[in-house]
Design an enzyme around this catalytic site. Structure first.
Site, short mmCIF file in Angstrom:
data_model
loop_
_atom_site.label_atom_id
_atom_site.label_comp_id
_atom_site.label_asym_id
_atom_site.label_seq_id
_atom_site.Cartn_x
_atom_site.Cartn_y
_atom_site.Cartn_z
N GLY A 156 0.87 -1.17 0.00
CA GLY A 156 0.00 0.00 0.00
C GLY A 156 0.91 1.22 0.00
N ARG A 157 0.41 2.33 0.56
CA ARG A 157 1.20 3.57 0.54
C ARG A 157 2.58 3.40 1.21
NH1 ARG A 157 -4.00 6.41 1.14
NH2 ARG A 157 -4.10 5.28 3.09
N ILE A 158 2.58 2.83 2.44
CA ILE A 158 3.84 2.78 3.20
C ILE A 158 4.79 1.74 2.59
CG2 ILE A 158 4.89 2.35 5.47
CD1 ILE A 158 2.23 3.37 6.71
N THR A 235 6.99 -2.72 11.18
CA THR A 235 6.50 -1.38 11.56
C THR A 235 4.99 -1.31 11.33
OG1 THR A 235 7.04 -0.61 9.33
CG2 THR A 235 8.65 -0.13 11.06
N ARG A 237 1.75 -3.82 12.46
CA ARG A 237 1.03 -4.06 13.72
C ARG A 237 1.58 -5.34 14.33
NH1 ARG A 237 -0.19 0.52 13.74
NH2 ARG A 237 -2.27 1.45 13.79
N GLU A 266 0.97 -4.81 22.81
CA GLU A 266 1.49 -3.49 23.11
C GLU A 266 0.73 -2.84 24.27
OE1 GLU A 266 2.43 -1.88 19.19
OE2 GLU A 266 2.06 0.08 20.06
N HIS A 284 6.96 2.06 19.05
CA HIS A 284 5.90 2.46 18.10
C HIS A 284 6.06 3.93 17.69
CE1 HIS A 284 1.56 1.38 16.71
NE2 HIS A 284 2.16 2.18 15.85
N ILE A 285 7.16 4.21 17.01
CA ILE A 285 7.48 5.60 16.67
C ILE A 285 7.49 5.85 15.16
CG2 ILE A 285 8.70 6.20 18.80
CD1 ILE A 285 11.36 5.51 17.34
N GLY A 286 6.78 5.00 14.40
CA GLY A 286 6.77 5.16 12.94
C GLY A 286 6.39 6.56 12.49
C1 DGY Z 1 -0.72 4.50 12.61
O1 DGY Z 1 -1.10 5.66 12.40
O2 DGY Z 1 -1.44 3.53 12.41
C2 DGY Z 1 0.68 4.31 13.08
O3 DGY Z 1 0.87 3.05 13.59
C3 DGY Z 1 1.07 5.38 14.07
O4 DGY Z 1 2.46 5.43 14.15
#
Ligand code: DGY
Length: 318
Positions: A156-158, A235, A237, A266, A284-286
């Site tokens: 997807g986007r990421i 990164t 879930r 988490e 969880h700092i993406g």
């Molecule tokens: C999200 O927005 O889903 C991300 O996990 C936040 O960092």
């Protein structure tokens, strides 16, 4: 009577200012920790708008406790914390914050990839402990990056942004799932089945949303298929990976390492994870850059205001 919004956490000021200027009544839980479910249920009893975070559980019980609720606005792109089906059945809009954190999350996945393969956190600790006594041929050997095979699960986007960032490293790029013409064109990427990706990749990076079908997508069988020299980056879930099984394979040295920004339960970590050297852990700092978090806050507030004002909202999921 004026409509009322409840904001479930302390968020960047840019979002708070927008809320305060909105003309709606406002109640805020101005803390960094989430409210326990029963306290959250109490807070939403007479609100029309709820702005919440990815670790607030917005289930049927919460929705039933909020008879006036018109909108649930999640300050996150992932919305696995919300029972969207139930919200829809009650006519409640659900919004998320897509797009903004694409690059920052892809960048963090690369940061983790470098950190685990070049052993950066271990090296930093080594230096701080005063253990550096000179260059040694066998000191802190890691894995190559350039020329290796990168496996991207979820484009997807990421996932797409992450894969495109590999350009400078001349990697063979594999991805699973739907065809992605951009990756095919830009990287000559190969769209392969999941098993081939897992077997052939030197780095496997996860970029899929948490849905029922993705729960423990990477588990015992998949770890067995991975190369013993391969690294896993997550990164996306936590529950996409069987974390207990991951600890077992890392302990046994069955794979080279893992770098995680998200966790199965988490913020709790599976026992044993923090004792391992072949894992890098981030909290969880993406999306955790100043500009991105400001924009996320503004978008989450704006989504909520639009729905309460009866305007259309492009980030409405249901
Ligand atoms: C999200 O927005 O889903 C991300 O996990 C936040 O960092």
């Amino acid at each position: 009577m004026n409509k009322k919004i409840f904001l479930s956490r302390r968020i960047p000021d840019a979002g708070i200012r927008l809320l305060k200027d909105s003309g709606f009544d406002l109640d805020m839980h101005q803390q960094d920790e989430p409210l326990p479910p029963e306290a959250l249920r109490e807070k939403v009893r007479d609100v029309q708008g709820l702005i919440c975070l990815l670790d607030d559980t917005i289930d049927a019980a919460l929705i039933n406790a909020a008879p006036k609720l018109e909108v649930i606005s999640n300050m996150a792109v992932g919305y696995n914390n919300i029972d969207t089906g139930y919200a829809k059945s009650r006519g409640i809009a659900v919004c998320n914050t897509p797009g903004i954190l694409t690059q920052s999350t892809a960048e963090l996945a690369w940061a983790l990839l470098f950190a685990i393969s070049r052993r950066i956190p271990e090296a930093d600790t080594f230096m701080r402990e005063g253990r550096f006594s000179g260059w040694k041929p066998l000191l802190m050997l890691g894995g190559d990056i350039s020329g290796q095979t990168l496996g991207v699960i979820g484009t997807g986007r990421i996932g797409t942004a992450f894969a495109l960032m590999s350009k400078g490293f001349n990697m063979r790029v594999l991805y699973s799932g739907k065809p992605n013409p951009e990756l095919d064109k830009e990287l000559h990427a190969e769209n392969v089945d999941l098993e081939t990706l897992i077997r052939e990749s030197d780095f496997i990076s996860l970029h899929i949303p948490l849905r029922k079908e993705n729960h423990h997508l990477i588990g015992k069988k998949e770890f067995t298929l991975m190369k013993p020299t391969a690294y896993l980056i997550n990164t996306a879930r936590g529950p996409v990976v069987d974390e207990a099984e991951l600890v077992r394979v890392l302990k046994a040295g069955r794979i080279a390492g893992a770098a995680l920004d998200v966790y199965e339960n988490e913020p709790a970590l599976t026992p044993g994870l923090t004792e391992l050297d072949n894992v890098v852990l981030a909290p969880h700092i993406g999306s955790a850059t100043v500009p991105v978090r400001n924009r996320l806050a503004v978008m989450a507030v704006d989504n909520c205001l639009k729905i309460l004002r009866g305007e259309s909202c492009e980030n409405r999921i249901v």
